[in-house]
Design a protein around this motif. Sequence first.
Motif, short mmCIF file in Angstrom:
data_model
loop_
_atom_site.label_atom_id
_atom_site.label_comp_id
_atom_site.label_asym_id
_atom_site.label_seq_id
_atom_site.Cartn_x
_atom_site.Cartn_y
_atom_site.Cartn_z
N LEU A 1 41.87 61.90 35.24
CA LEU A 1 42.64 62.98 34.61
C LEU A 1 43.48 63.72 35.65
O LEU A 1 43.87 64.87 35.43
CB LEU A 1 41.70 63.96 33.90
CG LEU A 1 40.85 63.38 32.76
CD1 LEU A 1 39.92 64.44 32.19
CD2 LEU A 1 41.72 62.78 31.68
N GLY A 2 43.77 63.04 36.77
CA GLY A 2 44.61 63.66 37.80
C GLY A 2 43.91 64.75 38.58
O GLY A 2 44.56 65.67 39.07
N GLY A 3 42.59 64.66 38.67
CA GLY A 3 41.83 65.67 39.40
C GLY A 3 41.46 66.88 38.59
O GLY A 3 40.78 67.79 39.08
N GLN A 4 41.89 66.93 37.33
CA GLN A 4 41.50 68.04 36.46
C GLN A 4 40.14 67.75 35.83
O GLN A 4 39.74 66.58 35.67
CB GLN A 4 42.53 68.25 35.35
CG GLN A 4 43.88 68.79 35.81
CD GLN A 4 44.82 68.98 34.64
OE1 GLN A 4 45.07 68.05 33.88
NE2 GLN A 4 45.33 70.21 34.50
N SER A 5 39.43 68.83 35.45
CA SER A 5 38.22 68.63 34.66
C SER A 5 38.63 68.35 33.22
O SER A 5 39.79 68.54 32.83
CB SER A 5 37.34 69.88 34.72
OG SER A 5 37.97 70.96 34.04
N PRO B 1 35.91 67.91 38.49
CA PRO B 1 37.18 67.18 38.45
C PRO B 1 36.96 65.70 38.13
O PRO B 1 35.98 65.10 38.53
CB PRO B 1 37.74 67.38 39.86
CG PRO B 1 36.54 67.67 40.71
CD PRO B 1 35.56 68.38 39.84
N ASN C 1 33.97 71.98 34.58
CA ASN C 1 34.15 72.29 36.00
C ASN C 1 34.33 71.09 36.92
O ASN C 1 34.97 71.22 37.97
CB ASN C 1 32.96 73.13 36.49
CG ASN C 1 32.80 74.43 35.71
OD1 ASN C 1 33.78 75.11 35.42
ND2 ASN C 1 31.57 74.76 35.37
N GLU D 1 39.91 71.52 31.64
CA GLU D 1 41.26 71.88 32.07
C GLU D 1 42.31 70.98 31.43
O GLU D 1 43.38 71.45 31.00
CB GLU D 1 41.35 71.79 33.59
CG GLU D 1 40.53 72.86 34.32
CD GLU D 1 40.44 72.60 35.81
OE1 GLU D 1 40.15 73.56 36.56
OE2 GLU D 1 40.64 71.43 36.22
N LYS D 2 42.03 69.66 31.35
CA LYS D 2 42.96 68.73 30.73
C LYS D 2 43.13 69.05 29.25
O LYS D 2 44.25 69.02 28.71
CB LYS D 2 42.44 67.30 30.90
CG LYS D 2 43.39 66.23 30.38
CD LYS D 2 44.68 66.17 31.18
CE LYS D 2 45.57 65.02 30.74
NZ LYS D 2 46.85 64.97 31.48
N TRP D 3 42.02 69.36 28.59
CA TRP D 3 42.07 69.72 27.16
C TRP D 3 42.98 70.93 26.96
O TRP D 3 43.85 70.94 26.09
CB TRP D 3 40.65 69.99 26.66
CG TRP D 3 40.58 70.43 25.22
CD1 TRP D 3 40.79 71.68 24.74
CD2 TRP D 3 40.32 69.60 24.09
NE1 TRP D 3 40.65 71.71 23.38
CE2 TRP D 3 40.37 70.44 22.95
CE3 TRP D 3 40.05 68.25 23.93
CZ2 TRP D 3 40.15 69.96 21.68
CZ3 TRP D 3 39.81 67.78 22.65
CH2 TRP D 3 39.88 68.63 21.53
N ASN D 4 42.76 71.97 27.76
CA ASN D 4 43.55 73.20 27.60
C ASN D 4 45.04 72.95 27.90
O ASN D 4 45.92 73.49 27.21
CB ASN D 4 43.01 74.28 28.54
CG ASN D 4 41.64 74.79 28.08
OD1 ASN D 4 41.31 74.71 26.91
ND2 ASN D 4 40.87 75.28 29.03
N SER D 5 45.33 72.13 28.91
CA SER D 5 46.73 71.88 29.26
C SER D 5 47.45 71.12 28.14
O SER D 5 48.60 71.42 27.82
CB SER D 5 46.81 71.10 30.58
OG SER D 5 46.31 69.77 30.42
#
Length: 358
Positions: free
Chosen positions: A20-24, A16, A14, A27-31
Motif C-alpha cells: 500500500l506504498g508504506g501506508q497502513s 505500514p 498503525n 491510512e489507505k482506507w481514509n485516503s
Amino acid sequence: MGLKQKDRWDQLANEPVAELGGQSVGEKWNSLQRKGFSLSDTTSEIAKSLDTGDWTLPLDIIPEVFVVNPGVTPMADMITRVSTQDDEVVATPVDDDPEPTFGLESPAVTQDDEGNYQYEYEQPTYGDLSYTVEGLGMATRLSDKLILSSANLRNAESTQEQSLVRGMRQYTERQILFGTDAGQGGDASGYDGLADFVAGDGTTIDYGDPSSLNPEDYEEATREILDEAEFAGAPREDLAFVCDFDWHKNLRTSLQDNVRYSDPTTEISAGFEALDFDGVPVMKSHAFPRIGDLGADTTQNVAYAVNMNATYLSVLRETSVQPLARVGPQERMAVDQYATLTAEAPEHIIAGSVTTPA
C-alpha cells in the motif's frame, strides 16, 4: 491463536504495508475515501493491492448490553415481602383502644344487684381491611436462529430475561406508589397503592404551585409530612420518605445551605444510599414524574412518608421466570408475580403533592 478485535484494528490502523506504498490499511482506507471512492470501490482497491479477493475491515462488537436507564426503584427494592398462601390478605388493625373508668368503688356505677363491685366492660375497636392478590406478568420469545447466531457474543436468553425482570421491578415501583390511580401513573387493573391509601384514610398535603417553592420550602414540607405521619401513630424509626428527583435535589440544597451537613447520607441495606433527614431515610424514585416536567393544571403526588413496618408486599409468588412450551423454532418465556400491597395502618401514609397553574 487469532488476534482480538481491538488488537487486529490496532494492527491495521498503525502498521505500514509495503503493498500500500508504506501506508497502513487504515491510512489507505481514509485516503481513498477522501478522494471520493465508494465503500465497495475502496474495499476492492485495497483487496487488489493486498492480492486477496476477500477483505473487510473488522467490526468491533461489544458483547455486553448497556442498560440506559435501569431505574431507581427504592420501594420495589427495599419494601418488606411477606409470604401468603391465599388470594386475599385480611388485616385486622386496632383502630381504637378501650378507655378505663374511674370510680371502681362507687356503688352507683360498679355495684350489681347483690352488692358486688363490678368493672365496666370495654372492647377495642378493630378495623377490617382486605387486599386481593393480583397477577402481573408478560412473555417474550426468541428464535432459535437468533440464539445460535449470537452465542459467540452473549447469551441472548439471559439478556432478555434480565430486561423482563427489570421491567417488572419498574412496574412494581409505579404500582406501589400510585396503585389504581391511572391519572397519577398507576394501573387500574392492579392492586391498591399508596395513592389509594392516602385518598381514603390517609392525608395529602398540597403545596400548590411548585414554581413558587424555594429549597427551604421543601425542607419544611418534608418535616411537616413526617410530623403528620408521626402524629397519626407511625414510629419515626419505622418511617421512610420517597420523592421525585426535583424534591430530593431541593431538599439536599436546603440542607447544604442551611444545616451544612458534611455528608447527610446513610447506607441502606438494600444496596443504595439515602439522604438522612431527622433520622428518616429520604429516597428518590424514577416512578415519579419530575416536578419540573409536569404539565399545566396538574395535581400530582410527588412525595410520600410511609410506615414501612405496617406497609409491605404480601407475595403469593415472587417475580419468577417461567419457561413456556415450544410450539416452533423458538424459545418462549414469561415473567410473572402474584402479590398485593398491604397497609395495616393506611393512616400512617402521608402524601405531599403539588398543583401546577392552568
